[in-house]
Scaffold this motif. Structure first.
Motif, PDB file in Angstrom:
ATOM      1  N   TRP A 622     -29.822  28.132  12.812  1.00 60.63           N
ATOM      2  CA  TRP A 622     -28.802  29.277  12.510  1.00 60.63           C
ATOM      3  C   TRP A 622     -27.528  28.685  13.145  1.00 60.63           C
ATOM      4  O   TRP A 622     -26.608  29.072  12.566  1.00 60.63           O
ATOM      5  CB  TRP A 622     -29.314  30.672  12.867  1.00 60.63           C
ATOM      6  N   ASN A 623     -27.633  28.662  14.374  1.00 64.70           N
ATOM      7  CA  ASN A 623     -26.333  28.424  15.244  1.00 64.70           C
ATOM      8  C   ASN A 623     -25.525  27.479  14.844  1.00 64.70           C
ATOM      9  O   ASN A 623     -24.132  27.693  14.520  1.00 64.70           O
ATOM     10  CB  ASN A 623     -26.673  28.160  16.587  1.00 64.70           C
ATOM     11  N   ALA A 624     -25.972  26.354  14.543  1.00 65.88           N
ATOM     12  CA  ALA A 624     -25.084  25.141  13.720  1.00 65.88           C
ATOM     13  C   ALA A 624     -24.912  25.636  12.546  1.00 65.88           C
ATOM     14  O   ALA A 624     -23.546  25.256  11.918  1.00 65.88           O
ATOM     15  CB  ALA A 624     -26.006  23.991  13.768  1.00 65.88           C
ATOM     16  N   ASN A 625     -25.481  26.300  11.713  1.00 64.97           N
ATOM     17  CA  ASN A 625     -25.231  26.510  10.155  1.00 64.97           C
ATOM     18  C   ASN A 625     -24.041  27.639  10.258  1.00 64.97           C
ATOM     19  O   ASN A 625     -23.285  27.518   9.380  1.00 64.97           O
ATOM     20  CB  ASN A 625     -26.386  27.166   9.422  1.00 64.97           C
ATOM     21  N   GLN A 626     -24.158  28.601  11.223  1.00 63.74           N
ATOM     22  CA  GLN A 626     -22.972  29.644  11.230  1.00 63.74           C
ATOM     23  C   GLN A 626     -21.697  28.873  11.507  1.00 63.74           C
ATOM     24  O   GLN A 626     -20.872  29.137  11.293  1.00 63.74           O
ATOM     25  CB  GLN A 626     -23.506  30.495  12.528  1.00 63.74           C
ATOM     26  N   SER A 627     -21.723  28.054  12.648  1.00 66.61           N
ATOM     27  CA  SER A 627     -20.559  27.238  12.884  1.00 66.61           C
ATOM     28  C   SER A 627     -19.971  26.403  11.650  1.00 66.61           C
ATOM     29  O   SER A 627     -18.782  26.515  11.408  1.00 66.61           O
ATOM     30  CB  SER A 627     -20.845  26.333  14.188  1.00 66.61           C
ATOM     31  N   LEU A 628     -20.932  25.811  10.921  1.00 68.09           N
ATOM     32  CA  LEU A 628     -20.420  25.020   9.622  1.00 68.09           C
ATOM     33  C   LEU A 628     -19.856  25.916   8.711  1.00 68.09           C
ATOM     34  O   LEU A 628     -18.775  25.604   8.103  1.00 68.09           O
ATOM     35  CB  LEU A 628     -21.857  24.428   9.405  1.00 68.09           C
ATOM     36  N   GLY A 629     -20.439  27.117   8.587  1.00 64.03           N
ATOM     37  CA  GLY A 629     -19.929  28.189   7.812  1.00 64.03           C
ATOM     38  C   GLY A 629     -18.536  28.423   7.985  1.00 64.03           C
ATOM     39  O   GLY A 629     -17.775  28.643   7.081  1.00 64.03           O
ATOM     40  N   MET A 630     -18.066  28.735   9.352  1.00 58.96           N
ATOM     41  CA  MET A 630     -16.621  29.131   9.830  1.00 58.96           C
ATOM     42  C   MET A 630     -15.953  28.058   9.349  1.00 58.96           C
ATOM     43  O   MET A 630     -14.814  27.927   8.917  1.00 58.96           O
ATOM     44  CB  MET A 630     -16.853  29.107  11.235  1.00 58.96           C
ATOM     45  N   LEU A 631     -16.203  26.745   9.627  1.00 60.64           N
ATOM     46  CA  LEU A 631     -15.484  25.237   9.344  1.00 60.64           C
ATOM     47  C   LEU A 631     -15.183  25.219   7.944  1.00 60.64           C
ATOM     48  O   LEU A 631     -14.176  24.870   7.531  1.00 60.64           O
ATOM     49  CB  LEU A 631     -16.070  24.240  10.073  1.00 60.64           C
ATOM     50  N   ALA A 739     -15.446  24.664  29.944  1.00 63.01           N
ATOM     51  CA  ALA A 739     -15.503  25.735  29.124  1.00 63.01           C
ATOM     52  C   ALA A 739     -15.563  25.320  27.414  1.00 63.01           C
ATOM     53  O   ALA A 739     -16.559  25.319  26.723  1.00 63.01           O
ATOM     54  CB  ALA A 739     -14.380  26.479  29.023  1.00 63.01           C
ATOM     55  N   TRP A 740     -15.107  23.897  27.337  1.00 63.15           N
ATOM     56  CA  TRP A 740     -15.044  23.257  26.036  1.00 63.15           C
ATOM     57  C   TRP A 740     -16.325  22.395  25.995  1.00 63.15           C
ATOM     58  O   TRP A 740     -16.869  22.688  24.956  1.00 63.15           O
ATOM     59  CB  TRP A 740     -13.910  21.798  26.201  1.00 63.15           C
ATOM     60  N   ALA A 741     -17.124  22.073  27.231  1.00 65.25           N
ATOM     61  CA  ALA A 741     -18.488  21.494  27.071  1.00 65.25           C
ATOM     62  C   ALA A 741     -19.399  22.542  26.693  1.00 65.25           C
ATOM     63  O   ALA A 741     -20.157  22.217  25.798  1.00 65.25           O
ATOM     64  CB  ALA A 741     -18.678  20.949  28.500  1.00 65.25           C
ATOM     65  N   ASP A 742     -19.205  23.940  27.193  1.00 62.31           N
ATOM     66  CA  ASP A 742     -20.174  25.009  26.756  1.00 62.31           C
ATOM     67  C   ASP A 742     -19.947  25.266  25.206  1.00 62.31           C
ATOM     68  O   ASP A 742     -20.931  25.580  24.458  1.00 62.31           O
ATOM     69  CB  ASP A 742     -19.694  26.020  27.573  1.00 62.31           C
ATOM     70  N   ALA A 743     -18.583  25.345  24.832  1.00 60.63           N
ATOM     71  CA  ALA A 743     -18.352  25.743  23.486  1.00 60.63           C
ATOM     72  C   ALA A 743     -18.947  24.473  22.499  1.00 60.63           C
ATOM     73  O   ALA A 743     -19.287  25.138  21.629  1.00 60.63           O
ATOM     74  CB  ALA A 743     -16.737  26.017  23.174  1.00 60.63           C
ATOM     75  N   ARG A 744     -18.797  23.531  22.840  1.00 61.14           N
ATOM     76  CA  ARG A 744     -19.448  22.564  22.082  1.00 61.14           C
ATOM     77  C   ARG A 744     -20.936  22.409  21.826  1.00 61.14           C
ATOM     78  O   ARG A 744     -21.520  22.472  20.700  1.00 61.14           O
ATOM     79  CB  ARG A 744     -19.063  21.033  22.480  1.00 61.14           C
ATOM     80  N   ALA A 745     -21.435  22.691  23.042  1.00 60.14           N
ATOM     81  CA  ALA A 745     -23.136  22.219  23.140  1.00 60.14           C
ATOM     82  C   ALA A 745     -23.656  23.784  22.835  1.00 60.14           C
ATOM     83  O   ALA A 745     -24.537  23.920  22.096  1.00 60.14           O
ATOM     84  CB  ALA A 745     -23.376  21.764  24.412  1.00 60.14           C
ATOM     85  N   ARG A 746     -23.333  24.616  23.799  1.00 61.52           N
ATOM     86  CA  ARG A 746     -24.416  25.811  23.645  1.00 61.52           C
ATOM     87  C   ARG A 746     -23.865  26.837  22.719  1.00 61.52           C
ATOM     88  O   ARG A 746     -24.653  27.375  22.052  1.00 61.52           O
ATOM     89  CB  ARG A 746     -24.156  26.339  25.145  1.00 61.52           C
ATOM     90  N   MET A 747     -22.551  27.049  22.192  1.00 57.92           N
ATOM     91  CA  MET A 747     -22.270  28.033  21.471  1.00 57.92           C
ATOM     92  C   MET A 747     -22.175  27.827  20.124  1.00 57.92           C
ATOM     93  O   MET A 747     -22.381  28.490  19.353  1.00 57.92           O
ATOM     94  CB  MET A 747     -20.861  28.569  22.029  1.00 57.92           C
ATOM     95  N   THR A 748     -21.877  26.570  19.709  1.00 59.47           N
ATOM     96  CA  THR A 748     -21.689  25.964  18.567  1.00 59.47           C
ATOM     97  C   THR A 748     -22.848  25.129  17.976  1.00 59.47           C
ATOM     98  O   THR A 748     -22.674  24.733  16.494  1.00 59.47           O
ATOM     99  CB  THR A 748     -20.633  25.532  18.406  1.00 59.47           C
ATOM    100  N   ASP A 749     -23.470  24.394  18.889  1.00 59.54           N
ATOM    101  CA  ASP A 749     -24.566  23.295  18.671  1.00 59.54           C
ATOM    102  C   ASP A 749     -23.768  22.260  17.863  1.00 59.54           C
ATOM    103  O   ASP A 749     -24.109  21.769  16.888  1.00 59.54           O
ATOM    104  CB  ASP A 749     -25.607  23.919  17.582  1.00 59.54           C
ATOM    105  N   ILE A 750     -22.731  21.672  18.429  1.00 55.75           N
ATOM    106  CA  ILE A 750     -21.833  20.565  17.574  1.00 55.75           C
ATOM    107  C   ILE A 750     -22.497  19.243  17.551  1.00 55.75           C
ATOM    108  O   ILE A 750     -22.212  18.647  16.560  1.00 55.75           O
ATOM    109  CB  ILE A 750     -20.441  20.528  18.357  1.00 55.75           C
TER     110      ILE A 750
END
Length: 821
Positions: A622-631, A739-750
């Protein structure tokens, strides 16, 4: 197997007195310690792991080993647990053998709840065994007397290592272990776990300097195979959508009546409350049924745990708060409501039943919908094959490193080179270079280039001899009041500019929004104006809601389990084992469209209700899909495709607009992660939220001052001001990087998104259909219902699913036998 002669008779006699035998892995843990080796024990739940970890400690206090000497004095063993409750449970379980063997051994716990006078006494007159958490250990190491306290330390036992080694709490613990090893060079390390997919990785993590050969891998005796079944509706009809599996309540209640004690696991706190309420609605016999999750007060949780320990409850509905669970040997059935999301998590939960190695655990998986049936089947296969999964290791966080550097400065002045060498001895920071470490030191010393004019950020200084020390003794008190890794997520007020409040949403959801974004809340379409001071300012919008609302923290679907579900979809011969309605669902999908494969990305496009839909079958969670939806919606906007919104689940992403997507490839090109992703993270509040967390962990912003505690609003106000200054004047600040490292890995599952886009570039399978496909129904049915907590409208959702399914399952030119019994 013949036991080694080195096992003290006090221990062998105690086991014999209980009609137990010392298991091979328990003896091997003692043998490894006697040989001077560190050890990593991987053994099933109920195999006596904790006792195995403590056997070397018990042996050192046995009179037969001490001889004419005195028992060891001072702190001998540290036990590190991810949960305070687990430490208390271990203390209770250890006291019995200690007392019955007559050992002169004192055991105590230490956590944030420990009274301050006992904490002081523990430093001056420590127990022989101290049971604690990573945060409490880090605080102990910040005191000047830590060198004396830990000088004689012989052993550290890290329990449930999989629960934090790959996270920031693991970074803090790894740094603490490196300091302990420097203070007590002969200290032995032992790690315990029931569910690690990569034992070699954990051996490297627990080893000083990553020296795997110094860590003996001990594998536990194999226990009885668990007995796991998937519960299906009585009429053999698996729902199309929904997550709560409320269809099962009647059948579940019958299982509870047929067993002495049942643990019912759910994946979210809301679902725990929802299932608990539904069980009470059918509880005609008034059976004692309890509930346990992290939002309950400590007193309520302790009361329930006590009732379980005394065998007073017939069922307990719970969340991940009991994944590592305390030792309740009388649980005879474990139920997993909804999909398990990972095989290791499922194994951990199954192990709560019986909690004994020689007896099979009994477990029941209850899928909420058809994809969850496939996921439950995949998890069941993984359990049968003994396959485990877990999170990947990653470099340590720079914010955690800053906190540790400050703790070291509180304990004593230090030389930069010596501390760097010590830090590099732990795996998460083994590759940190001199330049990076220098930036962290500069941050701790001045706050960074843009903040160095402010005295409040000057915490350490370097003297003429090159030694680093505190700028003022009061810095030590301030550090100890604020140190820690867990930063609570806040609830944000949603209100109009005139002050009228609409309610609250989780900060995690609000942080992903940008000014101009639309979402639905309380049945109203709202447009975001700004997020300020813990308030989400909105206005009513005539535009349809584009962003699905967030329904609570969700457990991530592991890559391993996702791959297994994909394999089930393409194993046509295996469909015969599925219920008829699930088999027909896949057969009609196969006839009308294509199926997602293990190494391709299936994308379907079709019209529905005067909109054009595109469904991406990602299986990224879900987390990665939510991010992909935004993009994707941002890129669709730029391409003039007039996006209307999106909805995501663990398996797929559905995006709709007023114009059809004729070629999805431009929407999935890898540059979306360098263009739209950066714009989204910077324009939304994701980076600002990540910065607040790293600023608190790194010590830049304090949550507590002597005599008072800052509110979440005050902390956010402080971090927002500093964030704006750094973005403008020092965009490469060490905390902006963290903060960028967290945003990429934990918050958006980049990371998972990157892998998905690589697959799309090579093997994208785009199918254009004249109407909705069977595989799309589970995600399509969620449209317009994302703002409702999972479960609350399952009945209405099922009715809507039937309408969609009627269109999806209609076939033209159906081959004889397809879709029929």
């Amino acid at each position: 197997m013949e036991l080694p002669a080195a096992i003290p008779p006090e221990i062998t006699d105690w086991f014999a007195g209980r009609d137990w035998r010392i298991r091979r892995h328990q003896a091997e843990m003692l043998a490894a310690s006697d040989a001077g080796q560190h050890a990593m024990l991987v053994a099933d739940t109920g195999a006596g792991k904790t006792l195995a970890g403590f056997l070397p400690t018990l042996a050192d206090f046995c009179p037969s080993r001490i001889g004419d000497g005195q028992p060891p004095e001072g702190l001998h063993t540290l036990y590190i647990s991810p949960l305070k409750a687990l430490a208390h449970d271990v203390q209770r379980n250890l006291l019995t053998p200690v007392e019955e063997m007559g050992l002169d051994l004192r055991i105590e716990t230490r956590s944030g709840d420990t009274p301050s006078d006992r904490k002081r006494r523990q430093r001056s007159r420590p127990p022989n065994v101290l049971l604690t958490t990573p945060e409490s250990l880090s605080l102990l190491l910040s005191f000047e007397d830590s060198f004396t306290l830990f000088a004689g330390l012989k052993r550290v036992v890290v329990d449930e290592i999989h629960a934090f080694a790959t996270q920031k709490r693991g970074d803090l613990l790894a740094l603490a272990l490196s300091r302990l090893q420097a203070i007590a060079p002969n200290m032995q390390r032992a790690a315990l776990s029931a569910t690690v997919a990569d034992p070699e990785g954990y051996r490297a993590w627990i080893a000083p300097w990553g020296d795997i050969d110094a860590v003996e891998l001990v594998e536990g005796e194999k226990g009885a195979e668990p007995e796991v079944e998937i519960l299906l509706p009585d009429e053999e009809r698996v729902p199309w959508g929904g997550h709560a599996a409320t269809w099962s309540i009647g059948q579940l209640y019958e299982r509870i009546k047929a067993n002495r004690t049942t643990l019912v696991f759910t994946n979210t706190r809301f679902l725990a409350e929802y299932i608990f309420q539904h069980l009470w609605d059918v509880n005609e016999e008034n059976l004692p049924i309890g509930i346990h999750h992290g939002s309950l007060s400590k007193e309520a949780r302790r009361k329930v745990e006590g009732a379980m320990a005394r065998g007073e409850l017939r069922a307990l509905v719970c969340t991940a708060s009991l994944d590592l669970g305390v030792d309740w040997g009388d649980v005879d059935l474990v139920v997993q409501m909804g999909a398990p999301k990972g095989s290791s998590r499922l194994l951990q939960r199954i192990g709560r039943a019986n909690h004994r190695l020689d007896q099979p655990s009994h477990a029941l998986l209850v899928p909420g919908n058809r994809f969850e049936f496939l996921e439950a089947t995949a998890a069941l296969q993984a359990v049968e094959e003994g396959q485990r999964d877990g999170e990947d290791f990653r470099p340590g966080g720079l914010d955690v490193l800053a906190q540790h550097v400050m703790a070291c400065a509180c304990a004593a002045p230090f030389h930069e080179d010596a501390l760097l060498a010590e830090i590099r001895s732990c795996w998460p920071y083994a590759m940190i270079d001199t330049e990076q470490f220098g930036r962290v030191l500069e941050f701790v010393a001045t706050g960074g280039y843009a903040l160095k004019a402010y005295d409040k950020f000057k915490r350490v200084t370097r003297d003429k001899e090159g030694v680093w020390r505190l700028t003022h003794p009061e810095q030590a008190q301030r550090h100890r009041m604020n140190a820690g890794i867990i930063v609570d997520s806040e609830m944000l007020e949603v209100r109009f500019r005139n002050g009228r409040s609409l309610g609250k949403v989780e900060e995690r959801f609000a942080a992903a929004l940008r000014p101009g974004d639309t979402f639905q809340f309380s049945g109203v379409n709202l447009e975001v104006e700004q997020l300020k001071d813990m308030e989400l300012i909105v206005r009513a919008s005539s535009k349809a809601a584009m962003i699905p609302s967030y329904g609570g923290l969700r457990l991530p679907l592991t890559t391993h389990l996702a791959d297994r579900v994909r394999a089930l979809l393409t194993d046509r011969a295996g469909w015969a084992r599925f219920p008829d309605d699930v088999r027909e669902w896949l057969e009609v999908q196969d006839w009308r469209s294509h199926l997602p494969g293990p190494d391709n990305l299936l994308v379907e496009s079709f019209p529905h209700a005067k909109r054009h839909y595109t469904v991406y079958y990602t299986f990224t969670g879900w987390n990665a899909n939510q991010s992909l939806g935004m993009l994707i919606t941002a890129r669709m906007e730029a391409m003039g495709l007039m996006p209307g919104g999106f909805v995501a689940n663990d398996y797929s992403l559905a995006v709709w607009g007023l114009r059809p997507v004729e070629d999805p490839r431009p929407l999935l090109s890898p540059d979306i992660l360098t263009e739209e992703f950066i714009d989204w993270v910077q324009d939304s509040y994701l980076l600002r939220r990540a910065f607040r967390e790293v600023a608190v962990i790194g010590g830049l912003v304090e949550r507590q001052h002597p005599g008072k505690r800052k509110s979440g609003r005050q902390v956010t106000f402080s971090t927002d001001l500093i964030y704006d200054v750094l973005r403008k004047y020092e965009p490469d600040h060490v905390l902006i990087e963290a903060a960028w490292a967290d945003a990429r890995a934990r918050m958006t599952d980049i990371g998972r998104l990157g892998d998905l886009l690589d697959t799309a570039a090579e093997k994208l399978d785009h199918v254009v259909l004249e109407r909705v496909s069977p595989l799309a129904v589970p995600v399509m049915v969620m449209i317009g219902r994302e703002s409702v907590p999972q479960g609350a409208q399952d009945d209405e959702l099922l009715l809507e699913a039937e309408t969609l399914a009627g269109a999806a399952m209609r076939v033209d030119g159906l081959p004889e036998g397809l879709g029929k019994d």
